[in-house]
Design an enzyme around this catalytic site. Structure first.
Site, short mmCIF file in Angstrom:
data_model
loop_
_atom_site.label_atom_id
_atom_site.label_comp_id
_atom_site.label_asym_id
_atom_site.label_seq_id
_atom_site.Cartn_x
_atom_site.Cartn_y
_atom_site.Cartn_z
N GLU A 181 0.89 -1.28 0.22
CA GLU A 181 0.12 0.27 0.06
C GLU A 181 0.72 1.12 0.23
O GLU A 181 0.27 1.97 -0.78
CB GLU A 181 -0.73 0.15 1.46
CG GLU A 181 -2.45 -1.37 0.93
CD GLU A 181 -3.00 -0.88 0.52
OE1 GLU A 181 -3.12 -0.03 -0.55
OE2 GLU A 181 -3.62 -1.81 -0.40
N LEU A 190 11.22 4.39 -8.43
CA LEU A 190 9.83 4.52 -7.65
C LEU A 190 9.54 5.85 -7.53
O LEU A 190 8.15 6.23 -8.01
CB LEU A 190 10.05 4.02 -6.50
CG LEU A 190 9.07 2.41 -6.37
CD1 LEU A 190 8.67 1.74 -4.67
CD2 LEU A 190 7.80 2.41 -7.72
N GLY A 191 11.18 6.46 -6.76
CA GLY A 191 10.45 8.04 -6.74
C GLY A 191 9.60 8.14 -5.28
O GLY A 191 9.44 7.09 -4.68
N TYR A 192 9.24 9.82 -4.51
CA TYR A 192 8.83 10.10 -4.15
C TYR A 192 9.46 9.14 -2.44
O TYR A 192 8.38 8.47 -1.50
CB TYR A 192 7.00 9.63 -3.62
CG TYR A 192 6.70 9.90 -5.09
CD1 TYR A 192 5.82 11.58 -4.41
CD2 TYR A 192 6.37 9.72 -5.69
CE1 TYR A 192 5.60 12.17 -5.73
CE2 TYR A 192 5.42 10.25 -6.91
CZ TYR A 192 5.37 11.52 -6.75
OH TYR A 192 4.83 12.04 -8.13
N TYR A 213 -6.18 6.70 4.45
CA TYR A 213 -6.13 5.36 3.24
C TYR A 213 -5.79 4.41 3.72
O TYR A 213 -5.99 3.13 4.28
CB TYR A 213 -5.40 5.76 2.29
CG TYR A 213 -5.97 4.17 1.51
CD1 TYR A 213 -6.53 4.02 1.26
CD2 TYR A 213 -4.33 4.01 0.42
CE1 TYR A 213 -7.03 2.48 -0.33
CE2 TYR A 213 -4.96 3.01 -0.05
CZ TYR A 213 -5.26 2.31 -0.46
OH TYR A 213 -5.77 1.06 -1.39
N ASP A 253 -9.28 4.65 -2.01
CA ASP A 253 -7.81 5.43 -3.11
C ASP A 253 -8.32 5.93 -4.49
O ASP A 253 -9.55 7.02 -3.82
CB ASP A 253 -7.21 4.00 -3.25
CG ASP A 253 -7.44 3.40 -4.51
OD1 ASP A 253 -8.84 3.48 -4.52
OD2 ASP A 253 -6.93 2.85 -4.83
#
Length: 360
Positions: A38, A81-83, A121, A139
């Site tokens: 997730e 993947l970034g972030y 979430y 989501d």
């Protein structure tokens, strides 16, 4: 907002039983595996996340292994993947789970929300899927499905819109089937109720959908126009000493925290690219350079800004590199750069240097 009849839920669950996507994190009920998935799926497409997820679980198969690993190793596994704040938060949360809970996972929404990087979430998704708790997990895909079902006029990114969606999801939620219900909404939004050209003729709950009855499903969810992203010019220097190149590590907190990069920085108003690079290298590393030829230009868009990265080859002419405005600085052989986690922009520079070294 009219609440559709319970037949909607039954139709959705029947469709999900026959059409659910076969995803690796759905083949088990392990809360650790579901939590990692997730977190990865925030801001990342399922197709991209799968290979990263499988490699990550192979390297860090449980929360104890993740907690014991150095942050840099976790960031390297996340590279591409970034972030990257997601990886840092995941690592911090794993350590907290081991220290406070002995590696066991909490089973209340309130406790999950206290973990770094865990929003409503993720908390609801793990608790509903892994522990069977009756909580709606909304989501981006679920938002689209619910907003179309109700032809909701409010922007779901605003507080009033989020509350309307939450209320609708809670009223639809089937007792004891929350995990399946939440994943069914996700799958429906991902496969049929797509942002553009939704396949309404195949939708199992078409007859309940207000947006379909109005003949304009793509008009929902309502979106308030966003402001235009600001743009910045940024410089970076390739500074070599024989077969070694100088790289700097970003501070652990903040954007791209803990990642390595080719040193440089943002161009100030009225400043030239070369002057910017010389200034940044003096301020951050305490060195003087002669800026030589440009190597490449890289454009990249983040969630909150756009940048153009101007990369120059530089000649080191004075000073001893030291981490003044960064966490660390190292001379690294080009062949060993792959060991370090870099942002996507700087990975392109690494690839360029590797190609050049092979051609030499």
């Amino acid at each position: 907002m009219d609440i559709p009849n319970p037949e909607l839920v039954e139709a959705l669950l029947r469709w999900y039983a026959a059409n659910r996507r076969d995803l690796p994190w759905r083949r088990q009920r392990d809360p650790y595996a579901i939590w990692v998935a997730e977190v990865m799926l925030q801001q990342t497409r399922v197709e991209t996340a799968i290979s990263y997820y499988e490699r990550f679980l192979t390297r860090f198969p449980n929360v104890h292994e993740l907690a014991a690993a150095p942050l840099e190793e976790v960031l390297k596994a996340w590279e591409g993947l970034g972030y990257y704040a997601r990886a840092r938060h995941l690592h911090r949360a794993a350590r907290l789970l081991v220290e406070k809970y002995g590696g066991e996972f909490p089973q209340t929404f309130k406790e999950w929300r206290r973990l770094p990087g865990v929003g409503p979430y993720i908390a609801a998704a793990v608790l509903s899927i892994a522990f069977g708790q009756d909580l709606p997990a909304i989501d981006g895909n679920a938002i689209r499905v619910l907003a179309r079902l109700a032809a909701m006029e409010e922007d779901p990114r605003r507080p009033a819109g989020r509350q309307r969606l939450q209320t609708l999801a809670e009223q639809l939620l089937p007792s004891g089937r929350a995990g399946d219900f939440n994943q069914a909404l996700m799958d429906l939004g991902a496969t049929l109720c797509t942002p553009k050209a939704p396949r309404c003729s195949e939708c199992p709950i078409q007859m309940f959908c207000a947006a379909f009855r109005q003949g304009k499903p793509e008009a929902f969810p309502v979106r308030t126009p966003r402001r235009r992203l600001p743009h910045y010019d940024v410089t970076a220097g390739i500074i070599q000493d024989g077969d070694r190149v100088l790289i700097a590590q970003r501070p652990p907190q903040g954007m791209l925290g803990g990642l390595w990069e080719f040193p440089g920085g943002k161009v100030e108003p009225g400043e030239g690219l070369e002057d910017c690079l010389k200034r940044e290298l003096q301020e951050e590393l305490g060195i003087e350079v002669k800026v030589e030829e440009p190597v490449m230009t890289i454009r990249h868009t983040y969630t909150h800004m756009r940048i153009t990265l101007h990369v120059f080859r530089c000649r080191w002419i004075g000073g001893t590199p030291q981490p003044i405005g960064c966490a660390d600085v190292r001379w690294v052989p080009i062949a060993e750069l792959e060991r370090y986690p870099f942002p996507n922009t700087d990975r392109k520079i690494v690839e360029r240097l590797r190609r050049e070294s092979h051609e030499a």
